[in-house]
Design a protein around this motif. Structure first.
Motif, mmCIF file in Angstrom:
data_model
loop_
_atom_site.group_PDB
_atom_site.id
_atom_site.type_symbol
_atom_site.label_atom_id
_atom_site.label_comp_id
_atom_site.label_asym_id
_atom_site.label_seq_id
_atom_site.Cartn_x
_atom_site.Cartn_y
_atom_site.Cartn_z
ATOM 1 N N ALA A 190 46.471 3.979 0.007
ATOM 2 C CA ALA A 190 47.317 4.408 -1.113
ATOM 3 C C ALA A 190 46.823 3.826 -2.429
ATOM 4 C CB ALA A 190 48.765 3.987 -0.861
ATOM 5 N N LEU A 191 46.402 2.570 -2.408
ATOM 6 C CA LEU A 191 45.896 1.946 -3.636
ATOM 7 C C LEU A 191 44.563 2.562 -4.049
ATOM 8 C CD1 LEU A 191 46.739 -1.812 -2.991
ATOM 9 C CD2 LEU A 191 47.761 -0.305 -4.702
ATOM 10 N N LEU A 192 43.706 2.833 -3.074
ATOM 11 C CA LEU A 192 42.422 3.460 -3.399
ATOM 12 C C LEU A 192 42.634 4.871 -3.936
ATOM 13 C CD1 LEU A 192 40.315 2.251 -0.329
ATOM 14 C CD2 LEU A 192 40.048 1.514 -2.703
ATOM 15 N N GLU A 193 43.583 5.575 -3.354
ATOM 16 C CA GLU A 193 43.900 6.922 -3.846
ATOM 17 C C GLU A 193 44.470 6.855 -5.263
ATOM 18 O OE1 GLU A 193 46.542 10.861 -2.604
ATOM 19 O OE2 GLU A 193 46.318 9.181 -1.213
ATOM 20 N N ALA A 194 45.264 5.833 -5.525
ATOM 21 C CA ALA A 194 45.816 5.665 -6.873
ATOM 22 C C ALA A 194 44.698 5.422 -7.878
ATOM 23 C CB ALA A 194 46.805 4.499 -6.885
ATOM 24 N N ALA A 195 43.681 4.678 -7.457
ATOM 25 C CA ALA A 195 42.544 4.430 -8.345
ATOM 26 C C ALA A 195 41.805 5.722 -8.654
ATOM 27 C CB ALA A 195 41.595 3.417 -7.707
ATOM 28 N N VAL A 196 41.597 6.541 -7.630
ATOM 29 C CA VAL A 196 40.911 7.828 -7.828
ATOM 30 C C VAL A 196 41.741 8.736 -8.728
ATOM 31 C CG1 VAL A 196 40.084 9.916 -6.687
ATOM 32 C CG2 VAL A 196 39.639 7.682 -5.662
ATOM 33 N N ASP A 197 43.054 8.769 -8.498
ATOM 34 C CA ASP A 197 43.926 9.594 -9.339
ATOM 35 C C ASP A 197 43.866 9.137 -10.795
ATOM 36 O OD1 ASP A 197 44.696 11.062 -7.163
ATOM 37 O OD2 ASP A 197 46.582 9.981 -6.843
ATOM 38 N N ALA A 198 43.812 7.823 -11.004
ATOM 39 C CA ALA A 198 43.726 7.299 -12.370
ATOM 40 C C ALA A 198 42.420 7.725 -13.025
ATOM 41 C CB ALA A 198 43.843 5.777 -12.354
ATOM 42 N N GLY A 217 43.858 1.943 -15.658
ATOM 43 C CA GLY A 217 44.669 2.033 -14.454
ATOM 44 C C GLY A 217 43.814 1.992 -13.193
ATOM 45 N N ALA A 218 42.647 2.643 -13.251
ATOM 46 C CA ALA A 218 41.740 2.626 -12.101
ATOM 47 C C ALA A 218 41.232 1.219 -11.844
ATOM 48 C CB ALA A 218 40.576 3.584 -12.341
ATOM 49 N N VAL A 219 40.846 0.523 -12.903
ATOM 50 C CA VAL A 219 40.365 -0.856 -12.763
ATOM 51 C C VAL A 219 41.433 -1.724 -12.108
ATOM 52 C CG1 VAL A 219 39.774 -2.943 -14.057
ATOM 53 C CG2 VAL A 219 38.688 -0.767 -14.641
ATOM 54 N N GLN A 220 42.672 -1.589 -12.564
ATOM 55 C CA GLN A 220 43.744 -2.412 -12.012
ATOM 56 C C GLN A 220 44.016 -2.072 -10.549
ATOM 57 O OE1 GLN A 220 45.255 -5.075 -13.634
ATOM 58 N NE2 GLN A 220 45.822 -5.411 -11.491
ATOM 59 N N ALA A 221 43.960 -0.782 -10.213
ATOM 60 C CA ALA A 221 44.205 -0.372 -8.826
ATOM 61 C C ALA A 221 43.150 -0.952 -7.892
ATOM 62 C CB ALA A 221 44.228 1.152 -8.728
ATOM 63 N N TYR A 222 41.886 -0.913 -8.313
ATOM 64 C CA TYR A 222 40.835 -1.501 -7.486
ATOM 65 C C TYR A 222 41.009 -3.013 -7.380
ATOM 66 C CZ TYR A 222 38.200 2.874 -7.357
ATOM 67 O OH TYR A 222 37.791 4.167 -7.130
ATOM 68 N N LYS A 223 41.409 -3.651 -8.471
ATOM 69 C CA LYS A 223 41.644 -5.101 -8.435
ATOM 70 C C LYS A 223 42.793 -5.437 -7.483
ATOM 71 C CE LYS A 223 39.827 -6.458 -12.970
ATOM 72 N NZ LYS A 223 40.148 -7.010 -14.303
ATOM 73 N N ASN A 224 43.789 -4.580 -7.414
ATOM 74 C CA ASN A 224 44.906 -4.820 -6.499
ATOM 75 C C ASN A 224 44.434 -4.813 -5.044
ATOM 76 O OD1 ASN A 224 46.647 -4.952 -8.665
ATOM 77 N ND2 ASN A 224 47.362 -2.843 -8.466
ATOM 78 N N VAL A 225 43.512 -3.906 -4.723
ATOM 79 C CA VAL A 225 42.968 -3.879 -3.362
ATOM 80 C C VAL A 225 42.180 -5.148 -3.087
ATOM 81 C CG1 VAL A 225 41.391 -2.696 -1.791
ATOM 82 C CG2 VAL A 225 42.861 -1.361 -3.304
ATOM 83 N N LEU A 226 41.338 -5.534 -4.035
ATOM 84 C CA LEU A 226 40.479 -6.707 -3.834
ATOM 85 C C LEU A 226 41.285 -8.003 -3.780
ATOM 86 C CD1 LEU A 226 37.533 -5.683 -6.163
ATOM 87 C CD2 LEU A 226 37.494 -5.814 -3.670
ATOM 88 N N ALA A 227 42.422 -8.036 -4.429
ATOM 89 C CA ALA A 227 43.264 -9.232 -4.370
ATOM 90 C C ALA A 227 43.763 -9.469 -2.950
ATOM 91 C CB ALA A 227 44.445 -9.084 -5.325
ATOM 92 N N ASP A 228 44.002 -8.387 -2.236
ATOM 93 C CA ASP A 228 44.483 -8.487 -0.858
ATOM 94 C C ASP A 228 43.342 -8.489 0.153
ATOM 95 O OD1 ASP A 228 46.635 -8.491 1.102
ATOM 96 O OD2 ASP A 228 46.013 -6.444 1.563
ATOM 97 N N ASP A 229 42.232 -7.831 -0.200
ATOM 98 C CA ASP A 229 41.088 -7.699 0.714
ATOM 99 C C ASP A 229 39.797 -7.877 -0.080
ATOM 100 O OD1 ASP A 229 39.302 -7.101 2.701
ATOM 101 O OD2 ASP A 229 39.788 -4.967 2.814
ATOM 102 N N ALA A 256 36.382 -0.771 -2.650
ATOM 103 C CA ALA A 256 37.086 -1.195 -3.862
ATOM 104 C C ALA A 256 36.148 -1.926 -4.811
ATOM 105 C CB ALA A 256 38.261 -2.088 -3.492
ATOM 106 N N ALA A 257 35.237 -2.743 -4.260
ATOM 107 C CA ALA A 257 34.301 -3.479 -5.113
ATOM 108 C C ALA A 257 33.396 -2.521 -5.873
ATOM 109 C CB ALA A 257 33.476 -4.440 -4.266
ATOM 110 N N MET A 258 32.883 -1.523 -5.157
ATOM 111 C CA MET A 258 32.026 -0.537 -5.820
ATOM 112 C C MET A 258 32.820 0.279 -6.827
ATOM 113 S SD MET A 258 29.643 2.471 -4.143
ATOM 114 C CE MET A 258 28.435 1.312 -3.518
ATOM 115 N N GLY A 259 34.034 0.689 -6.439
ATOM 116 C CA GLY A 259 34.871 1.472 -7.351
ATOM 117 C C GLY A 259 35.207 0.709 -8.611
ATOM 118 N N LEU A 260 35.501 -0.592 -8.463
ATOM 119 C CA LEU A 260 35.815 -1.416 -9.628
ATOM 120 C C LEU A 260 34.613 -1.510 -10.560
ATOM 121 C CD1 LEU A 260 37.616 -3.350 -11.210
ATOM 122 C CD2 LEU A 260 36.826 -5.203 -9.712
ATOM 123 N N ALA A 261 33.436 -1.766 -10.000
ATOM 124 C CA ALA A 261 32.233 -1.875 -10.833
ATOM 125 C C ALA A 261 31.970 -0.575 -11.571
ATOM 126 C CB ALA A 261 31.032 -2.256 -9.963
#
Length: 334
Positions: free
Chosen positions: A200-208, A216-228, A234-239
């Motif tokens: 859901a978080l990764l999908e939110a990043a793509v939607d952003a 919003g995409a940066v924050q969504a990817y960071k939310n995934v990385l905070a937990d995993d 998520a690391a590639m998506g954030l970069a």
């Protein structure tokens, strides 16, 4: 949407409208003959040339471009999707193009072209950045759009493309095998899809990203990385999202002029490398920063090195260009 001819010297001649017309005529003759034979045999026989939905999305290279795009474009508009494995917007746009092509039910075919493996096609089309989407109708090229765009815009563009094909060229598309489509739908429904707690978080990043909300995409990817922290997607998506955010408001001419005038200026070279990578010039971006590491020291060198490591994340550790650049970086550091 205005068609244009494009000369592809050494690859293919996109101005071959005559050849495309001949191919279309042959296809129509073949269909007519098949229909005649089916009528003599009696019963409900599928029309000749009917294809399964999977055949509407194809991979195309330079060697097969004439057959798979030019000749086919006499029967159905062929959408060209120029993409690369390292391109995050491509990964967002590609599945959407595939889904909308399947939904078009034979009125479109999607041809996917990996720019890393087909550099000549990329150059001949004059592509400066990816994803880039074109169409070919009866041998003529129609530029569609560049970058990840909203679904509604793609739907409208595809509808206009179908209209152009029908009204200007009399091209109605190809028939899709309804039985194959039904079988594929059942098969897809029966296959369980594993669900990740971070989907859901990764999908939110793509939607952003689709909405142009890079923050919003940066924050969504960071939310995934905070937990995993080990989540590679998520690391590639954030970069990649951070890269897009950095280049979003750059003036390319000014950035490149500053880099040319100040070859030892870390900030100028870092900005130019970001533009290089965002435009698909991976080796240029890596080489620029390795060269800058070579001629800088202290904090300046650290800043350049860290940005290079960030750009490695954009492409992915498994890419051979990253491995080569890591080796080059090690040579200048040690």
């Amino acid at each position: 949407m205005q068609p244009r001819n494009m000369s592809m010297s050494g690859v293919v001649d996109l101005a071959a409208v005559k050849a495309a017309g001949e191919a279309k005529a042959k296809a129509e003759q073949a269909r007519a003959e098949a229909a005649r034979q089916a009528g003599q045999g009696g019963g409900a026989v599928p029309a000749a040339g009917a294809v399964p939905p999977s055949a509407l999305v194809i991979d195309v290279d330079e060697a097969g471009f004439e057959r798979d795009v030019i000749q086919l474009s006499a029967e159905v508009p062929v959408v060209l999707d120029f993409w690369a494995e390292w391109c995050q917007p491509c990964k967002q746009l590609g599945p959407l193009l595939e889904r909308l092509t399947i939904e078009a039910n034979g009125r479109l075919v999607l041809a996917k072209i990996d720019v890393d493996a087909n550099q000549m096609l990329m150059q001949q089309f004059g592509i400066q950045g990816i994803p880039a989407v074109f169409a070919v109708v009866a041998g003529q090229v129609l530029p569609l759009f560049q970058g990840a765009v909203p679904e509604q815009q793609i739907r409208e563009t595809f509808a206009q493309l179908v209209q152009v094909a029908e009204e200007r060229f009399g091209i109605l598309g190809i028939e899709v095998d309804a039985n194959a489509a039904a079988t594929a739908a059942v098969s897809d429904a029966e296959v369980p899809v594993p669900v990740s707690p971070h989907d859901a978080l990764l999908e939110a990043a793509v939607d952003a990203l689709d909405a142009g909300d890079l923050g919003g995409a940066v924050q969504a990817y960071k939310n995934v990385l905070a937990d995993d922290p080990g989540n590679t997607e998520a690391a590639m998506g954030l970069a990649q999202a951070e890269l897009l955010a950095r280049v979003q408001h750059m003036d390319p001419q000014a950035v490149r002029a500053a880099a040319a005038e100040n070859p030892r200026d870390p900030a100028a070279q870092i900005a130019a490398a970001d533009l290089d990578l965002a435009g698909g010039h991976v080796e240029d971006a890596f080489g620029r920063l390795v060269d800058t590491v070579r001629v800088t020291f202290g904090e300046d060198r650290d800043a350049v090195r860290l940005r290079l490591l960030e750009l490695f994340e954009v492409i992915g550790a498994d890419d051979p260009r990253v491995s080569a650049a890591r080796t080059a970086l090690a040579r200048v550091l040690f």
